[in-house]
Design an enzyme around this catalytic site. Structure first.
Site, mmCIF file in Angstrom:
data_model
loop_
_atom_site.group_PDB
_atom_site.id
_atom_site.type_symbol
_atom_site.label_atom_id
_atom_site.label_comp_id
_atom_site.label_asym_id
_atom_site.label_seq_id
_atom_site.Cartn_x
_atom_site.Cartn_y
_atom_site.Cartn_z
ATOM 1 C CD GLU A 261 -7.186 2.249 6.097
ATOM 2 O OE1 GLU A 261 -6.445 1.442 6.663
ATOM 3 O OE2 GLU A 261 -6.786 3.029 5.194
ATOM 4 C CG HIS B 253 -7.477 0.741 2.209
ATOM 5 N ND1 HIS B 253 -6.351 0.811 2.982
ATOM 6 C CD2 HIS B 253 -8.158 -0.374 2.629
ATOM 7 C CE1 HIS B 253 -6.337 -0.228 3.823
ATOM 8 N NE2 HIS B 253 -7.414 -0.960 3.613
ATOM 9 C CD GLU C 141 -2.691 1.220 2.560
ATOM 10 O OE1 GLU C 141 -2.505 0.357 3.444
ATOM 11 O OE2 GLU C 141 -3.575 2.083 2.620
HETATM 12 C C1 LER Z 1 -3.367 1.981 6.340
HETATM 13 O O1 LER Z 1 -4.176 1.279 5.457
HETATM 14 C C2 LER Z 1 -3.274 3.391 5.969
HETATM 15 O O2 LER Z 1 -3.862 3.825 5.013
HETATM 16 C C3 LER Z 1 -2.418 4.278 6.783
HETATM 17 O O3 LER Z 1 -2.627 5.624 6.447
HETATM 18 C C4 LER Z 1 -2.617 4.130 8.270
HETATM 19 O O4 LER Z 1 -1.743 5.000 8.895
HETATM 20 MN MN MN Z 2 -5.178 2.491 3.784
#
Ligand code: LER
Ligand code: MN
Length: 278
Positions: A246, A211, A152
């Protein structure tokens, strides 16, 4: 495309970035609000009782979309590029447990900030080398179990390594493994990528999961992101995986999760209709 929501254990520390805490209650609400699954934010496989989780998922007809590992970094202080070999050994140990859990639940393991960063005195080359070494080891453990690792990209204010999709793609091509891909997060992309749509399309072959959050990290619809443009780009990218909500639990977790579902579910329904017709 299916929709899930990020959840953590009841006693997860404040740094666990999720919508709901407590697996049983989160699963009940996720099903009630129309989500297809839950993303489990864990720091170790020991947080999960597999039999209990299976029963819970059956009861509410949910799936685990992915296991996310932000807590391995935020709560345990572990990360791939740590200069100390004993710490990196611990990373591998924790990830091995999580990968075995993912074999039975979701088959996807997220790597966000746990990938690490360039510490003071560490060159970019050293950081990359340590990352590629750990990513390769983790891919080796995951591959025979049918588990895929998803990296990510995270914005510069949280980490100084792998901030956008292009940077992630470049490293993954260097790594040359097949069971690893990218997990774009719209909040980070809005800060770091040149254009959200163009970057999703350009990196389409590596995108395995996404996300969802609005520009201000509130529920979709409460910021200024153009979600229709995002869905158009995902269609061009032929994306048919999980999208996970998220977001900040604001004004409160239930209201945020309800808004996200209300905004996104109709878009996913029409997306799936068109996707399957073509
Ligand atoms: C985790 O998925 C994320 O996006 C981060 O910004 C968490 O700190
Ligand atoms: Mn994230």
């Amino acid at each position: 495309m299916k929709l899930s929501v990020a959840v953590a254990a009841e006693n997860a520390p404040p740094s666990a970035f999720v919508v709901w805490r407590g697996f049983a209650e989160s699963a009940r609400k996720a099903a009630q609000y129309g989500y297809d699954g839950i993303e489990l934010a864990l720091k170790s496989a020991a947080e999960i009782n597999p039999d209990q989780l299976t029963k819970l998922l059956d009861r509410w007809d949910l799936e685990v979309s992915c296991i996310s590992t932000g807590q391995v970094f935020a709560a345990l202080g572990l990360y791939f590029t740590h200069p100390d070999e004993t710490v990196r050994k611990k990373v591998l140990e924790v990830f091995t447990g999580l990968i075995y859990l993912a074999r039975d639940f979701g088959k996807l393991i997220n790597v966000g900030r746990v990938r690490g960063f360039s510490a003071e005195g560490q060159t970019r080359e050293e950081t990359e080398m340590l990352f590629l070494d750990m990513a390769g080891r983790i891919c080796d453990i995951a591959e025979p179990l049918g588990v895929t690792i998803i990296i990510e990209p995270v914005n510069r204010y949280e980490i100084n390594f792998i901030n956008n999709l292009d940077e992630g793609s470049k490293l993954l091509r260097k790594l040359g493994r097949t069971n690893i891909g990218l997990m774009p997060d719209l909040f980070h992309m809005n800060i770091e990528d040149d254009q959200i749509g163009a970057s999703l399309v350009r990196n389409a072959d590596l995108i395995k999961y996404i996300h969802l959050a609005d520009s201000n990290r509130l529920a979709p619809g409460w910021g200024h992101l153009d979600f229709d443009q995002v869905f158009q780009a995902l269609k061009k990218a032929k994306f048919n995986g999980w999208a996970a909500v998220e977001i900040l639990p604001k004004p409160d977790a239930d209201t945020a999760a309800r808004q996200a579902a209300k905004w996104i579910i109709p878009k996913i329904r029409s997306y799936n209709q068109i996707f399957h017709e073509e």
